[in-house]
Motif scaffolding. Structure first.
Motif, PDB file in Angstrom:
ATOM      1  N   THR A  67       0.810  -1.226   0.000  1.00 24.41           N
ATOM      2  CA  THR A  67       0.000   0.000   0.000  1.00 24.41           C
ATOM      3  C   THR A  67       0.841   1.274   0.000  1.00 24.41           C
ATOM      4  O   THR A  67       0.285   2.364   0.040  1.00 24.41           O
ATOM      5  N   ALA A  68       2.163   1.111  -0.044  1.00 25.07           N
ATOM      6  CA  ALA A  68       3.033   2.293  -0.035  1.00 25.07           C
ATOM      7  C   ALA A  68       2.675   3.224  -1.196  1.00 25.07           C
ATOM      8  O   ALA A  68       2.588   2.797  -2.348  1.00 25.07           O
ATOM      9  N   GLY A  69       2.444   4.486  -0.873  1.00 22.05           N
ATOM     10  CA  GLY A  69       2.129   5.474  -1.894  1.00 22.05           C
ATOM     11  C   GLY A  69       0.685   5.500  -2.354  1.00 22.05           C
ATOM     12  O   GLY A  69       0.323   6.309  -3.213  1.00 22.05           O
ATOM     13  N   THR A  70      -0.152   4.638  -1.783  1.00 23.34           N
ATOM     14  CA  THR A  70      -1.560   4.582  -2.210  1.00 23.34           C
ATOM     15  C   THR A  70      -2.469   5.454  -1.370  1.00 23.34           C
ATOM     16  O   THR A  70      -3.599   5.743  -1.760  1.00 23.34           O
ATOM     17  N   GLY A  71      -2.008   5.831  -0.193  1.00 20.62           N
ATOM     18  CA  GLY A  71      -2.853   6.599   0.715  1.00 20.62           C
ATOM     19  C   GLY A  71      -3.833   5.743   1.484  1.00 20.62           C
ATOM     20  O   GLY A  71      -4.665   6.275   2.226  1.00 20.62           O
ATOM     21  N   LEU A  72      -3.742   4.422   1.341  1.00 23.10           N
ATOM     22  CA  LEU A  72      -4.648   3.537   2.057  1.00 23.10           C
ATOM     23  C   LEU A  72      -4.287   3.485   3.535  1.00 23.10           C
ATOM     24  O   LEU A  72      -3.113   3.479   3.915  1.00 23.10           O
ATOM     25  N   HIS A  73      -5.304   3.442   4.362  1.00 22.72           N
ATOM     26  CA  HIS A  73      -5.151   3.472   5.814  1.00 22.72           C
ATOM     27  C   HIS A  73      -4.705   2.110   6.333  1.00 22.72           C
ATOM     28  O   HIS A  73      -5.184   1.079   5.873  1.00 22.72           O
ATOM     29  N   ARG A  74      -3.790   2.112   7.303  1.00 22.75           N
ATOM     30  CA  ARG A  74      -3.387   0.861   7.946  1.00 22.75           C
ATOM     31  C   ARG A  74      -4.415   0.489   9.012  1.00 22.75           C
ATOM     32  O   ARG A  74      -4.735   1.310   9.895  1.00 22.75           O
ATOM     33  N   PRO A  75      -4.946  -0.722   8.964  1.00 26.22           N
ATOM     34  CA  PRO A  75      -5.949  -1.130   9.967  1.00 26.22           C
ATOM     35  C   PRO A  75      -5.405  -1.003  11.385  1.00 26.22           C
ATOM     36  O   PRO A  75      -4.251  -1.344  11.665  1.00 26.22           O
ATOM     37  N   ALA A  76      -6.232  -0.523  12.280  1.00 24.80           N
ATOM     38  CA  ALA A  76      -5.793  -0.178  13.630  1.00 24.80           C
ATOM     39  C   ALA A  76      -5.214  -1.356  14.394  1.00 24.80           C
ATOM     40  O   ALA A  76      -4.260  -1.192  15.170  1.00 24.80           O
ATOM     41  N   GLU A  77      -5.772  -2.559  14.213  1.00 24.63           N
ATOM     42  CA  GLU A  77      -5.315  -3.714  14.976  1.00 24.63           C
ATOM     43  C   GLU A  77      -4.396  -4.656  14.194  1.00 24.63           C
ATOM     44  O   GLU A  77      -3.974  -5.675  14.734  1.00 24.63           O
ATOM     45  N   LEU A  78      -4.068  -4.325  12.961  1.00 25.09           N
ATOM     46  CA  LEU A  78      -3.268  -5.239  12.156  1.00 25.09           C
ATOM     47  C   LEU A  78      -1.852  -5.368  12.726  1.00 25.09           C
ATOM     48  O   LEU A  78      -1.148  -4.380  12.910  1.00 25.09           O
ATOM     49  N   ARG A  79      -1.456  -6.583  13.012  1.00 32.52           N
ATOM     50  CA  ARG A  79      -0.125  -6.893  13.537  1.00 32.52           C
ATOM     51  C   ARG A  79       0.166  -8.364  13.246  1.00 32.52           C
ATOM     52  O   ARG A  79      -0.754  -9.147  13.002  1.00 32.52           O
ATOM     53  N   PRO A  80       1.438  -8.752  13.285  1.00 31.87           N
ATOM     54  CA  PRO A  80       1.749 -10.170  13.072  1.00 31.87           C
ATOM     55  C   PRO A  80       1.134 -11.041  14.160  1.00 31.87           C
ATOM     56  O   PRO A  80       0.827 -10.566  15.263  1.00 31.87           O
ATOM     57  N   PHE A  81       0.966 -12.305  13.854  1.00 35.15           N
ATOM     58  CA  PHE A  81       0.453 -13.264  14.827  1.00 35.15           C
ATOM     59  C   PHE A  81       1.377 -13.297  16.040  1.00 35.15           C
ATOM     60  O   PHE A  81       2.602 -13.364  15.907  1.00 35.15           O
ATOM     61  N   ARG A  82       0.790 -13.240  17.200  1.00 36.44           N
ATOM     62  CA  ARG A  82       1.569 -13.257  18.443  1.00 36.44           C
ATOM     63  C   ARG A  82       1.630 -14.672  18.996  1.00 36.44           C
ATOM     64  O   ARG A  82       0.587 -15.247  19.354  1.00 36.44           O
ATOM     65  N   PRO A  83       2.838 -15.262  19.085  1.00 33.72           N
ATOM     66  CA  PRO A  83       2.942 -16.610  19.661  1.00 33.72           C
ATOM     67  C   PRO A  83       2.427 -16.607  21.096  1.00 33.72           C
ATOM     68  O   PRO A  83       2.568 -15.614  21.817  1.00 33.72           O
ATOM     69  N   ILE A  84       1.841 -17.716  21.505  1.00 32.80           N
ATOM     70  CA  ILE A  84       1.312 -17.846  22.858  1.00 32.80           C
ATOM     71  C   ILE A  84       1.883 -19.126  23.461  1.00 32.80           C
ATOM     72  O   ILE A  84       1.683 -20.221  22.915  1.00 32.80           O
ATOM     73  N   SER A  85       2.592 -19.001  24.561  1.00 33.92           N
ATOM     74  CA  SER A  85       3.203 -20.157  25.212  1.00 33.92           C
ATOM     75  C   SER A  85       2.517 -20.409  26.542  1.00 33.92           C
ATOM     76  O   SER A  85       2.590 -19.583  27.458  1.00 33.92           O
ATOM     77  N   GLY A  86       1.857 -21.543  26.624  1.00 28.05           N
ATOM     78  CA  GLY A  86       1.282 -21.976  27.879  1.00 28.05           C
ATOM     79  C   GLY A  86       2.226 -22.932  28.577  1.00 28.05           C
ATOM     80  O   GLY A  86       3.342 -23.190  28.118  1.00 28.05           O
ATOM     81  N   ALA A  87       1.781 -23.472  29.703  1.00 30.51           N
ATOM     82  CA  ALA A  87       2.631 -24.387  30.459  1.00 30.51           C
ATOM     83  C   ALA A  87       2.914 -25.667  29.678  1.00 30.51           C
ATOM     84  O   ALA A  87       3.991 -26.262  29.818  1.00 30.51           O
ATOM     85  N   ARG A  88       1.983 -26.070  28.804  1.00 29.10           N
ATOM     86  CA  ARG A  88       2.162 -27.344  28.081  1.00 29.10           C
ATOM     87  C   ARG A  88       2.111 -27.196  26.573  1.00 29.10           C
ATOM     88  O   ARG A  88       2.686 -28.020  25.870  1.00 29.10           O
ATOM     89  N   HIS A  89       1.428 -26.169  26.065  1.00 32.54           N
ATOM     90  CA  HIS A  89       1.227 -26.063  24.626  1.00 32.54           C
ATOM     91  C   HIS A  89       1.537 -24.658  24.131  1.00 32.54           C
ATOM     92  O   HIS A  89       1.415 -23.678  24.875  1.00 32.54           O
ATOM     93  N   THR A  90       1.922 -24.569  22.859  1.00 27.62           N
ATOM     94  CA  THR A  90       2.304 -23.291  22.272  1.00 27.62           C
ATOM     95  C   THR A  90       1.557 -23.055  20.971  1.00 27.62           C
ATOM     96  O   THR A  90       1.470 -23.945  20.120  1.00 27.62           O
ATOM     97  N   ALA A  91       1.036 -21.846  20.817  1.00 34.46           N
ATOM     98  CA  ALA A  91       0.471 -21.401  19.544  1.00 34.46           C
ATOM     99  C   ALA A  91       1.603 -20.710  18.789  1.00 34.46           C
ATOM    100  O   ALA A  91       2.017 -19.613  19.154  1.00 34.46           O
TER     101      ALA A  91
END
Length: 316
Positions: A72-96
């Motif tokens: 979208t560089a140079g297009t003037g399109l808005h970046r979505p407010a919540e857009l971010r890479p997937f956040r890994p989640i580590s629990g005591a036994r399992h990981t996303a």
């Protein structure tokens, strides 16, 4: 694809392809090629769907966080407010886990050959501008059940509740009509699952296996069922739903049995909180017991913009 929003609310189909790609950083023309292809997705969809107008064909396109900035560089399109890479989640036994992905194509039809042909033509147009990270073919299993034997997607919003749960609105007006998308590819330990009694399986899922009746929640502090952990409320007690279009996939001959999770949401934090409750537990330490039999191999976040935004990517 001619509507303002993409086909994120398409009806359940018998077949689906989940295609995740990365943009080739070594190709100087990759960004331009990808922008052109994304702008032509509607035409490509029309070309393929004409093979069978009754196939209920659709394709929703998602764009990852880093790719959004590049495309979208140079297009003037808005970046979505919540857009971010997937956040890994580590629990005591399992990981996303978090895995790469710049583009998502969620291809759906009642005919496998229609999905196949769209993917073939799409990849032909992209050429070496993008590389395939994951290519999973899903299928509808009996009465919308997963391979664990339970009906999947029961909690999906229906009718007028769908847009409110799925489509960004006035809270991020420049991105209204878009949707956040999270995908995860799970493989199941079918042998271990099969050693459980039906009653034990039902306690893990929170529903009866035969007739899909909801079971009562356990008291606070106890290890909660999957359906309870996947129910998300905000600080005011308002429940927030997401739209799932999960599909079984696998090969008995290869011993692979899985579920491809795909969730569309107006609010990315809803899916993130759901996954945190599953992997960390609520309360912490009491994880979703379905994870003892289901391992997440991938995890990627995308933004599915309105169709008109895809059209704008093709403008010089």
């Amino acid at each position: 694809m001619s509507q303002q929003h993409q086909a994120v609310q398409a009806s359940l189909t018998k077949s689906a392809t989940f295609l995740v790609l990365t943009i080739n950083p070594s190709s100087p023309s990759a960004t331009k090629t990808v922008r052109s292809v994304l702008a032509s997705v509607a035409d490509l969809a029309k070309n393929v769907s004409l093979r069978d107008l009754n196939s209920h064909f659709s394709c929703a396109v998602g764009i990852g966080s880093d790719a959004w900035d590049a495309l979208t560089a140079g297009t003037g399109l808005h970046r979505p407010a919540e857009l971010r890479p997937f956040r890994p989640i580590s629990g005591a036994r399992h990981t996303a886990v978090a895995t790469p992905g710049d583009l998502l194509f969620h291809i759906r039809a009642d005919r496998r050959d229609i999905c196949f042909e769209f993917e073939r033509q799409l990849l032909c147009k992209l050429g070496d501008a993008a590389a395939v990270v994951d290519d999973t073919q899903g299928f509808r299993y009996f009465d919308a059940r997963d391979l664990l034997g339970f009906v999947d997607g029961t909690a999906n919003p229906v009718g007028p509740d769908v847009p409110d749960a799925v489509l960004i609105a006035d809270e991020d007006a420049p991105c209204a009509g878009g949707s956040y998308v999270v995908v995860q590819k799970y493989v199941h330990d079918m042998a271990g699952w099969g050693r459980l009694s039906t009653e034990a399986q039902e306690a893990i899922i929170g529903r009866t296996k035969l007739d899909n009746m909801e079971l009562d929640d356990r008291p606070d502090g106890h290890q909660q069922a999957h359906k309870t952990l996947a129910t998300i409320e905000d600080e005011h007690g308002n429940e927030h739903g997401i739209l799932r279009d999960n599909m079984p996939f696998g090969s008995p001959g290869s011993g692979v049995f899985g579920t491809y999770f795909i969730g569309y949401s107006r609010r990315l934090w809803v899916i993130e909180k759901m996954l945190e409750r599953m992997f960390v537990g609520h309360p912490p330490g009491k994880h979703d017991r379905i994870l003892d039999f289901s391992t997440a191999l991938t995890g990627t976040t995308f933004y599915a913009p309105p169709a008109s935004v895809l059209d704008r990517l093709g403008e010089d």
